[in-house]
Structure formats: C-alpha cells, structure tokens
Design a protein around this motif. Sequence first.
Motif, PDB file in Angstrom:
ATOM      1  N   ALA A 426       0.886  -1.175   0.000  1.00 31.91           N
ATOM      2  CA  ALA A 426       0.000   0.000   0.000  1.00 31.91           C
ATOM      3  C   ALA A 426       0.917   1.215   0.000  1.00 31.91           C
ATOM      4  O   ALA A 426       1.480   1.579   1.032  1.00 31.91           O
ATOM      5  N   GLU A 427       1.082   1.860  -1.177  1.00 27.57           N
ATOM      6  CA  GLU A 427       2.026   2.960  -1.316  1.00 27.57           C
ATOM      7  C   GLU A 427       1.379   4.108  -2.087  1.00 27.57           C
ATOM      8  O   GLU A 427       0.736   3.899  -3.119  1.00 27.57           O
ATOM      9  N   PRO A 428       1.527   5.372  -1.565  1.00 27.68           N
ATOM     10  CA  PRO A 428       1.039   6.522  -2.331  1.00 27.68           C
ATOM     11  C   PRO A 428       1.905   6.696  -3.590  1.00 27.68           C
ATOM     12  O   PRO A 428       3.000   6.150  -3.676  1.00 27.68           O
ATOM     13  N   PRO A 429       1.413   7.471  -4.575  1.00 28.56           N
ATOM     14  CA  PRO A 429       2.184   7.642  -5.821  1.00 28.56           C
ATOM     15  C   PRO A 429       3.525   8.321  -5.562  1.00 28.56           C
ATOM     16  O   PRO A 429       3.672   9.157  -4.677  1.00 28.56           O
ATOM     17  N   ALA A 452       8.223   8.373 -15.225  1.00 29.57           N
ATOM     18  CA  ALA A 452       8.287   7.072 -14.555  1.00 29.57           C
ATOM     19  C   ALA A 452       7.661   7.207 -13.167  1.00 29.57           C
ATOM     20  O   ALA A 452       7.927   8.172 -12.451  1.00 29.57           O
ATOM     21  N   PHE A 453       6.855   6.239 -12.809  1.00 28.94           N
ATOM     22  CA  PHE A 453       6.081   6.384 -11.566  1.00 28.94           C
ATOM     23  C   PHE A 453       5.948   5.034 -10.880  1.00 28.94           C
ATOM     24  O   PHE A 453       6.234   3.986 -11.466  1.00 28.94           O
ATOM     25  N   PHE A 454       5.530   5.087  -9.643  1.00 28.28           N
ATOM     26  CA  PHE A 454       5.159   3.884  -8.884  1.00 28.28           C
ATOM     27  C   PHE A 454       4.126   4.273  -7.854  1.00 28.28           C
ATOM     28  O   PHE A 454       4.122   5.389  -7.331  1.00 28.28           O
ATOM     29  N   GLY A 455       3.277   3.289  -7.533  1.00 32.27           N
ATOM     30  CA  GLY A 455       2.274   3.447  -6.480  1.00 32.27           C
ATOM     31  C   GLY A 455       1.451   2.174  -6.387  1.00 32.27           C
ATOM     32  O   GLY A 455       1.340   1.411  -7.348  1.00 32.27           O
ATOM     33  N   SER A 456       0.867   1.947  -5.275  1.00 26.60           N
ATOM     34  CA  SER A 456      -0.004   0.782  -5.093  1.00 26.60           C
ATOM     35  C   SER A 456      -1.148   1.181  -4.168  1.00 26.60           C
ATOM     36  O   SER A 456      -0.902   1.560  -3.005  1.00 26.60           O
ATOM     37  N   PRO A 457      -2.369   1.223  -4.673  1.00 26.77           N
ATOM     38  CA  PRO A 457      -2.811   0.802  -6.014  1.00 26.77           C
ATOM     39  C   PRO A 457      -2.136   1.636  -7.110  1.00 26.77           C
ATOM     40  O   PRO A 457      -1.641   2.727  -6.875  1.00 26.77           O
ATOM     41  N   ALA A 502       0.434  12.151 -10.863  1.00 22.52           N
ATOM     42  CA  ALA A 502       0.067  10.749 -10.579  1.00 22.52           C
ATOM     43  C   ALA A 502      -0.814  10.719  -9.328  1.00 22.52           C
ATOM     44  O   ALA A 502      -0.466  11.332  -8.313  1.00 22.52           O
ATOM     45  N   ARG A 503      -1.949   9.995  -9.387  1.00 17.65           N
ATOM     46  CA  ARG A 503      -2.892   9.928  -8.259  1.00 17.65           C
ATOM     47  C   ARG A 503      -3.315   8.491  -8.021  1.00 17.65           C
ATOM     48  O   ARG A 503      -3.515   7.721  -8.958  1.00 17.65           O
ATOM     49  N   ALA A 509       1.187  12.873  -6.627  1.00 24.39           N
ATOM     50  CA  ALA A 509       2.550  13.383  -6.852  1.00 24.39           C
ATOM     51  C   ALA A 509       2.596  14.031  -8.237  1.00 24.39           C
ATOM     52  O   ALA A 509       1.831  13.659  -9.129  1.00 24.39           O
ATOM     53  N   LYS A 510       3.439  15.044  -8.359  1.00 21.71           N
ATOM     54  CA  LYS A 510       3.569  15.700  -9.667  1.00 21.71           C
ATOM     55  C   LYS A 510       5.031  16.062  -9.924  1.00 21.71           C
ATOM     56  O   LYS A 510       5.836  16.142  -8.995  1.00 21.71           O
ATOM     57  N   ASN A 511       5.301  16.324 -11.198  1.00 20.17           N
ATOM     58  CA  ASN A 511       6.670  16.641 -11.601  1.00 20.17           C
ATOM     59  C   ASN A 511       6.621  17.498 -12.865  1.00 20.17           C
ATOM     60  O   ASN A 511       5.792  17.272 -13.752  1.00 20.17           O
TER      61      ASN A 511
END
Length: 1167
Positions: A426-429, A452-457, A502-503, A509-511
């Motif tokens: 369970a990870e925020p973006p 490039a991104f990551f998150g869960s969901p 990313a949401r 998160a944004k970039n």
Amino acid sequence: MQLKIMPKKKRLSAGRAPLMLFLCQMISALEVPLDLVQPPTITQQSPKDYIIDPRENIVIQCEAKGKPPPSFSWTRNGTHFDIDKDPLVTMKPGSGTLIINIMSEGKAETYEGVYQCTARNERGAAISNNIVIRPSRSPLWTKEKLEPITLRNGQSLVLPCRPPIGLPPPIIFWMDNSFQRLPQSERVSQGLNGDLYFSNVLPEDTREDYICYARFNHTQTIQQKQPISVKVISAKSHRQRPPAFLTPDGNTSRKEELRGNVLSLECIAEGLPTPIIYWIKEDGTLPINRTFYRNFKKTLQIVQVTEADSGNYQCIAKNALGAIHHTISVTVKAAPYWIIAPQNLVLSPEEDGALICRASGNPKPRISWLSNGVPIEIAPDDPSRKIDGDTIIFSKVQERSSAVYQCNASNEYGYLLANAFVNVLAEPPRILTSANTLYQVIANRPALLDCAFFGSPLPTIEWFKDAKGSALREDIYVLHENGTLEIPVAQKDSTGTYTCVARNKLGMAKNDVHLEIKDPTRIIKQPEYAVVQRGSTVSFECKVKHDHTLIPTVTWLKDHGELPSDGRFTVDKDHLVVADVSDDDGGTYTCVANTTLDNVSASAVLSVVDVPNPPFDLEMTDQLDRSVQLSWTPGDDNNSPITKFIIEYEDAMHEPGLWHHQTEVPGTQTTAQLKLSPYVNYSFRVMAENNLGRSLPSEASEQYLTKAAEPDKNPTAVEGLGSEPDNLVITWKPLNGFESNGPGLQYKVSWRQKDGDDEWTSVVVANVSKYIVSGTPTFVPYLIKVQALNDAGFAPEPAVVMGHSGEDLPMVAPGNVRVNVVNSTLAEVHWDPVPLKSIRGHLQGYRIYYWKAQSSLTRNRRHLEKKILTFQGSKTHGMLPGLEPFSHYSLNVRVVNGKGEGPASADKVFNTPEGVPSAPSSLKIVNPTLDSLTLEWEPPSHPNGILTEYTLKYQPINSTHELGPLVDLKIPANKTRWTLKNLNFSTRYKFYFYAQTAAGSGSQITEEAITTVDEGKLAMASRQVDIATQGWFIGLMCAVALLILILLIVCFIRRNKGGKYPVKEKEDAHADPEIQPMKEDDGTFGEYSDAEDHKPLKKGSRTPSDRTVKKEDSDDSLVDYGEGVNGQFNEDGSFIGQYSGKKEKEPAEGNESSEAPSPVNAMNSFV
C-alpha cells in the motif's frame, strides 16, 4: 481494488474527459523502487549448459535484488551444496556467485554436476535455472598407421578425418605441411563430418601431406591427424560415368532439427565429369530470405528453422551422362518457448490479480508451478490463490500473500523456468523521473516526455502544459502505459513546461519537465558524384545549416568507415579534398553532420578512372598456315569501359623489335581470328583502349612461324625510263621481307617493244630494285612486267606497264614565230609546233628567250640579261609581261623534252611604244632669298619615252596651315634648274613637280621651302618688344584672346546644331612678331619640317576656318586650300570646303577669297 489491463498505447481524445492514463497491474516495465519491501528477483545467472575451461577457476554466477537484500544458497545434483565445507569454494560478498579455485589445486572434473541457486528474503524465494557444469575437452587423435592411397586418374576418393570427440565439438579443416589450406572446388570439398571428398581425382591431386586438423576453440588448441599420402596414376583413357552419391547413403534419409537452429542438409556426389548439385523442396518452395548454399551448393542451410520447414527435400546430382536424386525427410521439433511469460505482480491489499504462464513446443510442454522454490502442491496453503492450469488467480490478497512463484515448462528437448513475484503493498504515488528535466527535440520529430512512476494501487496519470488548469485534450498527444507523453510531431509552439500528475487513493505526486524545440540540421549543399582520373585531385563540398544554439560536428566517412589516415585527405570547413587519387580511393564518401540532438548525412560516389590495365594471358589456338585465333584476358578497365582492343604483331625474322598494326576488335570481344602471311615468325601483343586512352601493351605472346609459300603479290611502282638515248632503265619497289612469303626472293623482269612483233625478253635478278636494258632505239615505247618469285614458286602473273627507252635532244626549232605588241609593257608571241618525231622524247613544252637589245631613245647596243618563260605542254602561244616601254627587244623559241632543249628559232625583233615617265629622280630647293627660290632636279630614271616638258605647280602655306592659290608653270624638257621670283618673304611654299612624254604625265615629286626674312623689319620688331611688357598691351591681348575664345565657342555650338560653319567677320590683330617661333640656325619657322616633303597632307591638318573645301575623289583625299576670289558659300553663309587629291594626284586649283587675313597673317604683315 483490481486494476484493469490497459492497451499498450492510448491516444488522447479531443473530448471533454480529462486526459488520464489507466494503467494495468501487470505492466512488464513496472519496477518496484528498491527502498520498498519486495521479494527477490534473479538478475544474472550462468547459462544452462555451462562448459568451462579446466585451466581456469570456475565462476558460477547468481545475482539477485530484493528488499531486504536476499540471502543465497546452492544445491548440487539436487542436494544442498555446503560451500563452507569445501575450502576451494567461496561466495562473493553480497552476491550468490560461486568461485571455485581449481588453479591452485583440485580438478575441474570434480565439480561437474547440476547447480541451482536460491535467493531468499522475508517476502519469498527465487531460484535460478539448473546450471550444468562440464569442463571442455580436447583429446588427442588415436595413433594409427595410414597406408598410402594409390588410384587411377578419374576415380573417386574419400579421405576420412574422424576427429576425436571433444567438448564442444571441434572445427575441422584440411591443410598441408606448410599450414596452407588445401584448395576446394566443385570437384574437391569437405563434408559436414570433416571428411575430404573427391568426385574424381586428377594427377595434380598427388601429394603426401593431406592433413586433417581439429581446432578446439574453448581451449584454443589444434590437434593434427597423421598425414595421408595420395598418388594418382595417369591413365591414357578414363571412362566417364554418371553421378553416384558419396554421402548420404541410399535414396532416402531422415533429418531432425530443433526450432530456431540452423538446418544443414548435405549431398556430395562422385562422377566424371564432376556432377553439379541442385536442391528443391517437394510440395513447397525454399524460404527466400533464410536459405543459403554452402560448399559449392553441396550443402543447403536454412537459418531460424521453424515447424513450417518440415518436409521432404531433394538433392539432384547431374552431369552429362545422367542424374540421380536423394530425398531427405526433415522433421522440426521444438524445445519449449514462451507464448506468455509470467510477469511480476504488484497488488494493494484486497485487490485481485493473476499470473499467466503459457508456453509451446513440439511435443507440447508440461506446465508446473512452484512457490518460493517448492512445488506448489506441497507449498504452504494460501486461501487467496487458485491454480487453473497455466494460470494462478489471486483474490483479495493480503500482505502475507507476497511470494515468488516459479513456472516450469518442459519437454524432452528442454525446459523454461521463469520467476514472478506477487508483492502486496500500500504505497502513495511517487514519480521517479528527475524534476525539471530539460528535453531538447528537433522540430517535426517525436518528443517523448518521461514520467516514470510507482504506487499501489497503481496511480492514474494526467499531463498539463504551462500550468493550465485543464489536462491535455488535444489529438496531437499520445500517452504510453509507462506514463510517457508523446508529441508525435513537435512544432515550435510545443515549447514549454509540462506537468505530470500521478494519483491513487493514498495520495498524489507531480513533476515538471521542460521542452525546447530546435531547428533541424540540414545539408544545403550536398557532395556530388565525381568521376576523376587516377592521379588527379577531387573535392567534395558539404555545407550545413543548423540551429544557432547547437554546435555541429562534420565528419567524413569512406564506405561507411573512417577516412584513411593519409595526408592526401584534407578536410576543411565545407570541403573534403583528395589529392593524387588512387584506385583504392574509389567508393562512397559520406558527409555526416552531428549535433547533440540530430544528425544528417549525404553521400556521393567517387569513381576513379584511368586507361585500362594491359591485357594478359595471351593464347594462340587453331594455328593454321594463314590464320590463327588469339585470345586474351582483359585487364581492369579502371571504371571506364573498354571500347576496343588493338592487336599488333612483330616479325622476329625480318624486322625484330618493330611492331605493326594487325587489327582492332570491339571492347566486348576477347578473341580475334588473325590472318597471317607465310614465312613470318609472329609474336602478338594486345592493347586495350577506353575513353581515357590506351593501355600499355600486354606481354608478347609466344612466337609462331608460318610455313613458306610463293609470293602473293608482285612489286609495285614498276617504271621504264631511259637514262641514255640507247637504254631502258626498269625500276620497281621491291617486296619487303614480310611480303616475300619465303626464302630466296628474286624478280623476273620482262620487256618487249610495244609496236613490234618481238617475243618477251626475260631475266631473273636478285632482290634488287632496278635493271638496265642496253642497246635500245631512242625513245621507243616498251611493254614491261616484273614478277616476284621465291624458293616456293612464282607470284601471280604481273600487270603490264608501258615505258620508253631513253630520250635525245629535239632536232627541229619552232617556226613561223610572230609577235603582237599589246601595249608598252606586254607582248603576245605565237609559233608553229614542231613535228612529234623530231621531239625524240616526252614533250615538256616550249621555252621563249627574250632580251632588251637596245633602247629606242639612246640606241645603246649593250645587250641585257636574257629572260626565260616556259609554256607547258603543246601550247603554241604565250604572253610576255613586264616589258619596258620604248625599248627594242629580241626573242627566240625552243622546244623542250625530258632530255633538254632543241635548237632555237631565228631571232624575232620588236619594239615597245612610249609610256608615261617615272617621277623626277630628285628635287632640291637652293639659294632661298626674300622673294625667290631656285629649284634643281634630276630627270626621271625611267623616262619611258622622249620627255616633252616638265610641269611645276606651287602654292603658299601660311602659319595657320591654310593653302594659298596654286600657280602652274611649264618648263622645257632640257632644263634641270629653275628660279622662281617675286615670292613673298618669310613664306612657306609647297611644290608639285612631274615630267611628261607624248604618252602623258608621269608621277609627281613634292617638296616644301621657305623664303628668307627681311632683316630690317626684324630689327624693328625687336625694338617694339618692350610694348609687350606694358599693362595696357597685356590687357588688350587678354581681351582679344577672350573674344576669340567666345567666338570659337559660338561657332562650335552653331556647328553642332546645324553642321555648317557660320560666316563671321574677322578682326585685324597687331601683335609682336617675336611671338612667331623661329629656328635659331636659318630663321625659318620651326613648326614645319622638310622630312615630310613627300608625304600627303593629313586630312584637315591645315583647314582654315574661312576657306572653302571641295571633296574630289574620296574621304581619304588630301586637303588643299586656296585664297582667291572664287571662294564659294551657301545661301546661309556657311563655308563650302574643297578637297584635294592624294599624294600622287595633281593639286587642286586654289580658290581666291576676299576675306581678311587671319590674326597670324596680320602679324606677318605687321612686321
């Protein structure tokens, strides 16, 4: 919540929905950041079949990543491998790689076996493939005694190799004792098994060092078989035979190959002549791009073979006596290969997912699952998973569901093993791309902006531009599943700042990234195709235009590689220059312009041309007595096609070292049928020619001596001319050695009188060019022939020519000579021809001798030199030009033949009439006084008659070059001196003087002279010189000069307007006479010279402004002027000019004028 699988690309729509990316939970590119908890992943491992070098340490690789970092363990042959108990085995720190130290002690064979690595942490365990360790082997050949092989020419032969079995199998090749590879061809070749096959042997196959070598690449060793000796016995006749297969045996065979490998099929046949091999596939065609022929078409290879390549292949061996075929049945099997390999799965708690493991093969592989390296059937139970064949389905996973699953697909030909983890997080973006990354892209090219991104969901992705409130909606954008934003065609207005957001349900998160669009680099002046001659210089131009913020580098390539490191190649800003071009410089030259963002290139081909290389390998065949066939091999045409071949020959017997032109043939022809002459020792050479010139000659061919034969031709230029009145000299051009056709060249000379009944008189003479017949009558026609002969016989019958015996001087003079005087310098002479028989030779013509016997005037009897005129042929009249008038001439006529002149006719006398005299020999003016001049002269050198009188004309010339009235005087012919009185003092006069006869006036002679100055008046002028120093006089002279200048300007303007001269009143001017320039020696005016007395006055040189001018003969005539009362004017008062003739013309009569004198004349009058 389960994430849905998204397509690989999703194009943004232009609708109202925000531009968003819904990504799947099974994305192959999704990487879990290493700072997050995750199961192990194998990142590197040794190959399944691992052949090691027994001379080096054994390194078995096993690398993995995970959080926390995994620990490693090994099994060997299915049981735990305790590395702590073996001092030779160590494991690299932080790695699972094993290092077995066998270089210090131990043997590689001890560690043969099957190894497997396991990487484990708290989230699961990943396993490697089964790694089979085997040491390479390169055994020696077994000792054997090889008997020499003896066989007859034409028989077949197989030399066995049978190399030792090594690991991996060796590479086989045949060489001799000198380590030179044995040549192979369609007749001799090496089979796939290493044996050397001879379809038929030849005597040159005899040798004692046929050696088979086996190279073991893994250990870099070469093993050698014992040499095999082969002796081929030459047979006078060897029977030809149809083909028979040496390999494979029988009519059919079978072949099995694995998918993806190279299928190699081989057929080698023997026979005489050597058979040719053909390949076909029954009920199908050979794949075009994957089929290759090796070993002179004896081996058929199909690369990347597939199941579709199964079938029957037929090889056909064929020669002139027949054909045979062999069918090979091919079956393609397949080790397992992936259809869908399982991928890592990242799920959030309570989400669903699936692992899919799908493989194919022949036979069909069996699928088995493992969990953390343990067969799933005995692994701990997990209520969230369900196995359905090749798929594991997960439902509402929890953190304890994290594990590493292994899928194994295997059949009899191999296996596949894949690790895929399930990681429950369970990870925020988070965005993994660096913030404020600057992207620079060339206009009109795609722009790819990473996110490039990551998150869960798994997060959703949105892109914004320049901080605008709404997400991108335009059709021009494409979103990739890894978050990348693509602008397919970037334009200048694409420049700006782009924001990736990313949401997921746990956060956002944004970039920001930045995009700049640059102008493309272009080559605005490309190099051009060039054709240059060897040794010259060539230049290629390459001008580049680029974005001003980018710095390009220009590189030149030759044939896609670097330029030669040669000082002949020089590169400056825009040019590549190649000096002293050689053949190797030909090729493709490419200009490559590189920037940090793009590169462009342009190429041009350089063709180096030159005259051809000389032909070689000259060979003569079909050698006959009169012909031979010459063949040759052309040399390199040096990139300019050969247009023709020039063949030359040398006759070593008659003209050694001298080459003659034989013939020419087109450049496409390499043989020529040459015509030969007998008894010539021929050598030939050939030269090639193209558009640039001619090659050097080839090496000379071997010599070829043709047989002797009778001559083909007779001498040419046969003539018969007598050198004396009683002989006949027969001459001819002899044959040269090449034309003699054999030894003993001679000539048969024959003659007889043309008008007589005599038989031919003949004589055989040596190889000479002249024969003299004596005792002949004078100038009698003869028939003559000269025939060549040699030891082999006579030439064909020669042609008959006519000649004459020797000439004698003519006996008779021409008669009835008559003279008709045409004028004072020309006479016409007539005569009667002489009889032909009296000429006694070839008539050359008639010759007139004439001379001036005496003058009609002086009666001088001194004889002058005789003159001669010859009239060719049978003419009976002629003209005598260039006679002197009023003279007494004599002449006679003679006939001329080849021997000389005949007797002269009786002298004929005639007189020429009077003519006009030449100019007087001289004219001098002596004793000048104030008012007189004395003229002295010499009579004409050629009076051409009796002088009747002299004519003297003269006229004054004033200081303004105006001509005065012309005075005409007649002077008796007996005078040579004359004094003119009552002339004006200090005045120049021009005189025209000529003589006259009854025929008319002769040419004139001219002269100029000046009367002297009055000394008293000159003294008065000297006393008045001080007036010129007075101010009033200077002012007066300036006013007069200004007035004259104004009048001249007005006249000039009026003349330009109307083309006529206005009449104006002239003013009297009183000036100091000392203004006139005078010579110091004689007091005459210095502006005139007697050196030009006999030259005509130049046009307009003495033209007064107030005198008439009359045009007489032409625009080039001289100009004289008169001052009489007869001056003519037009109605408007303009002046009418009067022109005189040229130098030798009579001077024009002067026209008097009532006009006042010019200012200069006024000055003369004043003094």
